[in-house]
Design an enzyme around this catalytic site. Structure first.
Site, short mmCIF file in Angstrom:
data_model
loop_
_atom_site.label_atom_id
_atom_site.label_comp_id
_atom_site.label_asym_id
_atom_site.label_seq_id
_atom_site.Cartn_x
_atom_site.Cartn_y
_atom_site.Cartn_z
N GLY A 1 0.85 -1.30 0.00
CA GLY A 1 0.03 0.03 -0.14
C GLY A 1 0.93 1.42 0.08
O GLY A 1 0.29 2.17 0.32
N MET B 1 -3.91 -7.28 -6.68
CA MET B 1 -3.38 -8.44 -7.52
C MET B 1 -4.59 -9.58 -8.30
O MET B 1 -4.31 -10.74 -8.18
CB MET B 1 -2.46 -9.31 -6.70
CG MET B 1 -1.19 -8.53 -6.32
SD MET B 1 -0.19 -7.73 -7.54
CE MET B 1 0.47 -9.18 -8.23
N ARG B 2 -5.52 -8.99 -8.30
CA ARG B 2 -6.63 -9.62 -9.01
C ARG B 2 -6.91 -9.11 -10.52
O ARG B 2 -6.93 -7.84 -10.77
CB ARG B 2 -8.08 -9.70 -8.43
CG ARG B 2 -7.89 -10.32 -6.82
CD ARG B 2 -7.30 -11.73 -6.76
NE ARG B 2 -8.05 -12.60 -7.19
CZ ARG B 2 -7.99 -13.98 -7.40
NH1 ARG B 2 -6.68 -14.39 -7.04
NH2 ARG B 2 -8.73 -14.77 -7.89
N ILE B 3 -7.46 -9.89 -11.40
CA ILE B 3 -7.78 -9.56 -12.63
C ILE B 3 -9.34 -9.46 -12.72
O ILE B 3 -9.99 -10.46 -12.43
CB ILE B 3 -7.02 -10.39 -13.71
CG1 ILE B 3 -5.53 -10.22 -13.93
CG2 ILE B 3 -7.52 -10.11 -15.23
CD1 ILE B 3 -4.84 -11.16 -14.67
N HIS C 1 1.62 0.64 -13.13
CA HIS C 1 2.25 -0.42 -13.49
C HIS C 1 3.83 0.08 -13.44
O HIS C 1 4.23 0.94 -13.86
CB HIS C 1 1.96 -1.16 -15.00
CG HIS C 1 2.77 -2.30 -14.95
ND1 HIS C 1 2.45 -3.48 -14.71
CD2 HIS C 1 3.72 -2.32 -15.93
CE1 HIS C 1 3.20 -4.15 -15.02
NE2 HIS C 1 4.08 -3.52 -16.01
N GLU D 1 9.69 5.41 -6.22
CA GLU D 1 9.65 6.64 -6.00
C GLU D 1 9.13 7.53 -6.98
O GLU D 1 8.15 8.64 -6.75
CB GLU D 1 11.11 7.31 -5.76
CG GLU D 1 11.75 7.11 -4.37
CD GLU D 1 13.33 7.86 -4.42
OE1 GLU D 1 13.40 8.87 -5.00
OE2 GLU D 1 14.16 7.11 -4.11
N ALA D 2 9.22 7.06 -8.29
CA ALA D 2 8.57 7.71 -9.26
C ALA D 2 6.91 7.43 -9.27
O ALA D 2 6.25 8.39 -9.51
CB ALA D 2 9.22 7.26 -10.51
C1 GRF Z 1 3.70 -1.25 -7.35
O1 GRF Z 1 5.05 -1.44 -7.92
C2 GRF Z 1 2.82 -1.16 -8.60
O2 GRF Z 1 3.21 -0.44 -9.65
C3 GRF Z 1 2.33 -2.50 -8.92
O3 GRF Z 1 2.46 -3.18 -7.65
C4 GRF Z 1 3.17 -2.36 -6.38
C5 GRF Z 1 2.43 -2.31 -5.52
O4 GRF Z 1 3.40 -1.42 -4.47
N1 GRF Z 1 1.08 -2.76 -9.69
P1 GRF Z 1 2.37 -0.73 -3.24
O5 GRF Z 1 1.52 -1.93 -2.49
O6 GRF Z 1 1.58 0.34 -3.62
O7 GRF Z 1 3.51 -0.45 -2.13
#
Ligand code: GRF
Length: 208
Positions: A16, A94-96, A113, A176-177
């Site tokens: 998160g 992590m679900r589609i 992403h 960070e980006a």
């Molecule tokens: C991030 O790298 C995001 O781009 C990818 O999953 C990761 C999630 O990280 N979809 P977080 O849970 O926001 O720390």
């Protein structure tokens, strides 16, 4: 005149940190969006504690309690509507979703992403980037369409890939980006500076 803020639900499965970036952005009085709900499909996701610390409503919709993707999606949809969500930010979710869910929310779901799409879709993204020998990677915020990691691009930010990078060091630099790019993209959407139209991301300054 006060303009109503865009009511956003953030969907997570884990750490998160992008949720935190969105929480921090929404804390500013002038930010044009507000988080009305944080949904996780994982009951002990670290991100839920971040939401609770910010006094945001949370919901857990555990996919293991549903017999099909469609039933899970219906439960998520109901939860979002009950909370009055108008827009969805996927942040490490992590679900589609089924095509039906994506069509129902078309133009109102975005994802972040950790690569410069269309390069390196799916998982193990940083491993893919290092294996390919690219000198530049980054992150992408895009609208969600039925095809995975393929929707119209709203914003991207690049970072260098260094000779001694491991997937972990590259991930940290990209993250960070991400934390800058995601709130920026949400702001553009909430201010109507970008919209989803006929499968494309259309920017206000494209109109001229
Ligand atoms: C991030 O790298 C995001 O781009 C990818 O999953 C990761 C999630 O990280 N979809 P977080 O849970 O926001 O720390």
């Amino acid at each position: 005149m006060t303009v109503a803020k865009l009511k956003v639900a953030v969907l997570i499965s884990g750490r998160g940190s992008n949720l935190q970036a969105l929480i921090d952005a929404c804390a500013a009085a002038e930010f044009p969006a507000e988080i009305v709900l944080v949904v996780s499909n994982v009951a002990d996701a670290q991100g839920l504690a971040r939401a609770q610390a910010a006094s945001l409503p949370t919901a857990i919709v555990d996919h293991r309690n549903y017999t099909s993707r469609e039933h899970f999606d219906e439960a998520v949809d109901k939860t979002l509507r009950q909370a009055g969500a108008e827009f969805i930010c996927l942040a490490g979710f992590m679900r589609i979703f089924s095509d039906a869910f994506v069509r129902k929310w078309e133009g109102r779901v975005i994802n972040i992403h950790p690569s410069l799409l269309p390069a390196f879709k799916g998982t193990h993204v940083h491993e893919q980037a290092i294996a390919a020998g690219v000198k530049v990677s980054g992150c992408t915020v895009h609208y969600v369409i039925p095809a995975l990691d393929s929707g119209p691009i709203i914003a991207q930010e690049k970072v260098p890939v260094l000779a001694d990078d491991t997937p972990e060091t590259l991930a940290a630099r990209v993250l960070e980006a991400e934390h800058k790019t995601y709130p920026m993209a949400l702001k553009w959407i909430a201010e109507r500076n970008v919209r989803f139209e006929q499968g494309r991301a259309v920017f206000s300054n494209d109109d001229s």
